[in-house]
Write a protein that holds these residues in place. Structure first.
Motif: not given
Length: 87
Positions: A51-61
Motif C-alpha cells: 500500500x505504501x507504493x500502491x496508494x500514491x500510484x493509484x491516486x495519480x492515475x
C-alpha cells in the motif's frame, strides 16, 4: 420513503462506472493491471509494504477514486502481512 431512497442510492452506486460493479473498458483494466504490476515490483524492490507504493500510484492515475475502495484494495496486503509476520 427512507427505505426507498436508500434502495435507490444503492442501485445508483452499483450502476455508476466507479462503483466497481464492472471491470470497465479494456483500457481501464490494463491501467489497473499496470498499476498493480508497478506497485508489486516497486514494493518488492524497495522492501516496503504494497500500500505504501500502491496508494500514491493509484491516486495519480485516478484522483477521483473513493478512499473506501482504495483501502479495500489494500486489505489483502494487510491480511498477508499480519498472517505471515506471526511466524
Amino acid at each position: 420513503p427512507a427505505a426507498e431512497r436508500a434502495g435507490a442510492r444503492a442501485a445508483e452506486a452499483l450502476a455508476s462506472p466507479t462503483s466497481g460493479a464492472s471491470l470497465g473498458a479494456p483500457k481501464d483494466v490494463l491501467g489497473k493491471f499496470g498499476i498493480g504490476l508497478v506497485a508489486a515490483l516497486g514494493s518488492s524492490l524497495s522492501g516496503t509494504g504494497g500500500p505504501l507504493i500502491l496508494f500514491p500510484l493509484w491516486l495519480l492515475w485516478d484522483p477521483q477514486i473513493p478512499m473506501k475502495r482504495l483501502v479495500g484494495f489494500s486489505s489483502p496486503f494487510a491480511a498477508t502481512m499480519v498472517t505471515f509476520s506471526a511466524f
